[in-house]
Design an enzyme around this catalytic site. Structure first.
Site, PDB file in Angstrom:
ATOM      1  N   SER A 147       0.860  -1.173   0.000  1.00 42.34           N
ATOM      2  CA  SER A 147       0.000   0.000   0.000  1.00 42.34           C
ATOM      3  C   SER A 147       0.903   1.231   0.000  1.00 42.34           C
ATOM      4  O   SER A 147       2.036   1.195  -0.490  1.00 42.34           O
ATOM      5  CB  SER A 147      -0.941  -0.025   1.205  1.00 42.34           C
ATOM      6  OG  SER A 147      -1.805   1.099   1.174  1.00 42.34           O
ATOM      7  N   SER A 148       0.425   2.310   0.548  1.00 40.76           N
ATOM      8  CA  SER A 148       1.200   3.550   0.631  1.00 40.76           C
ATOM      9  C   SER A 148       0.562   4.432   1.676  1.00 40.76           C
ATOM     10  O   SER A 148      -0.655   4.371   1.910  1.00 40.76           O
ATOM     11  CB  SER A 148       1.205   4.276  -0.721  1.00 40.76           C
ATOM     12  OG  SER A 148       1.679   5.603  -0.576  1.00 40.76           O
ATOM     13  N   TYR A 162      -3.772   7.608  -7.605  1.00 43.32           N
ATOM     14  CA  TYR A 162      -2.792   6.802  -6.877  1.00 43.32           C
ATOM     15  C   TYR A 162      -3.330   6.394  -5.510  1.00 43.32           C
ATOM     16  O   TYR A 162      -3.249   5.223  -5.121  1.00 43.32           O
ATOM     17  CB  TYR A 162      -1.488   7.591  -6.718  1.00 43.32           C
ATOM     18  CG  TYR A 162      -0.408   6.846  -5.978  1.00 43.32           C
ATOM     19  CD1 TYR A 162       0.257   5.779  -6.571  1.00 43.32           C
ATOM     20  CD2 TYR A 162      -0.041   7.211  -4.691  1.00 43.32           C
ATOM     21  CE1 TYR A 162       1.258   5.091  -5.895  1.00 43.32           C
ATOM     22  CE2 TYR A 162       0.961   6.530  -4.005  1.00 43.32           C
ATOM     23  CZ  TYR A 162       1.599   5.471  -4.612  1.00 43.32           C
ATOM     24  OH  TYR A 162       2.585   4.793  -3.933  1.00 43.32           O
ATOM     25  N   LYS A 166      -4.163   2.411  -4.040  1.00 46.08           N
ATOM     26  CA  LYS A 166      -3.537   1.814  -2.861  1.00 46.08           C
ATOM     27  C   LYS A 166      -4.563   1.513  -1.763  1.00 46.08           C
ATOM     28  O   LYS A 166      -4.408   0.544  -1.007  1.00 46.08           O
ATOM     29  CB  LYS A 166      -2.441   2.740  -2.326  1.00 46.08           C
ATOM     30  CG  LYS A 166      -1.250   2.880  -3.266  1.00 46.08           C
ATOM     31  CD  LYS A 166      -0.548   1.547  -3.480  1.00 46.08           C
ATOM     32  CE  LYS A 166       0.765   1.714  -4.215  1.00 46.08           C
ATOM     33  NZ  LYS A 166       1.503   0.443  -4.340  1.00 46.08           N
TER      34      LYS A 166
END
Length: 267
Positions: A147-148, A162, A166
């Site tokens: 993920s982020s 984006y 994620k």
């Protein structure tokens, strides 16, 4: 970064597959797993020479590695990747889905092609990597998705594509953890902040207050380090060490979690 010491080979006998392992975070993960004794499948799509350099670096640690080319946005390629990995090493214990791409674009300018490119790699590919991992891992295996910190950040403009790609991975993580539990396979995700890679070099200025294209990298690093109690930005080794813990038998009670890897940064 923590001081360098001889690393116990706590993953000896294990086999890991890391996607996007020819550079950046993926390389850092592959090398840290190898330092601990794991044999590593270094997946790449186009960068054959860097991937082979990772294999060579792993060999210097005393572990085995092989580079396997596969476009993981295509399910038949994912299937082939796993089959070749199994043919080479005989079994799999650890799968790390690392590949990803980042786009900053005003929402009104996002095209179908942009959407498909980001979600095909960041989201769809991770689902099918996890699916194949579940099928092919030995009981007690480990799945780690990427993920982020962006999945839960607010205030970053032009970032919906984006961030959304994620956020979906975090849902996959919790659901797969339930489905894989009867085989004692754990499923977790990591959510890094800024990590010094080529993606960082291209995009990190977006996260700096008053950041702008062409900012000197020293200014970007300083701006982001100011948010971190440890006073620096991350390097791939930092991420690799956390993945190495998640791959270790001692991590069994960590399951279905999304682990923020920001050094305590508050943005």
């Amino acid at each position: 970064m923590a001081s360098s010491e001889e690393t116990p080979r706590s993953l000896a006998g294990k086999v890991a597959l890391v996607t996007g392992a020819g550079r950046g975070i993926g390389k850092g993960i592959a090398v840290e797993l190898a330092k601990r004794g794991a044999s590593v499948v270094v997946n790449y799509n186009s960068a054959e020479k860097p991937a082979q350099e990772v294999v060579d670096e792993i060999a210097k640690t005393g572990s085995r590695a092989v580079a396997i080319k596969a476009d993981i946005t295509k399910v038949p390629e994912v299937s082939r990747l796993f089959q070749e990995a199994l043919q080479h090493f005989g079994h799999l214990d650890i799968v790390v889905s690392n590949s990803g791409t980042e786009v900053f674009k005003p929402e009104e300018e996002v095209t179908e092609e942009d959407y498909d490119r980001v979600f095909n790699l960041n989201t769809r590919a991770q689902f099918f990597i996890a699916q194949h991992a579940y099928v092919h891992l030995r009981n007690g295996g480990r799945i780690v998705l990427m993920s982020s910190v962006a999945a839960n950040m607010s205030g970053i403009p032009n970032h919906a594509l984006y961030a959304g790609s994620k956020a979906a991975v975090e849902g996959f993580t919790r659901s797969f953890a339930v489905d894989a539990g009867h085989r004692k396979i754990t499923v977790n995700a990591i959510a890094p902040g800024g990590v010094k890679t080529d993606m960082y070099d291209a995009n990190a200025w977006h996260y700096v207050p008053n950041g702008k294209p062409g900012m000197p990298m020293e200014e970007i690093d300083k701006g982001l380090a100011a948010f971190c109690p440890l006073g620096r930005v991350a390097v791939p080794q930092d991420i690799g060490r956390v993945v190495a813990f998640l791959a270790h038998p001692d991590s069994e009670w960590v399951n279905g979690q999304v682990i923020l890897l920001t050094g305590g940064s508050v943005t």
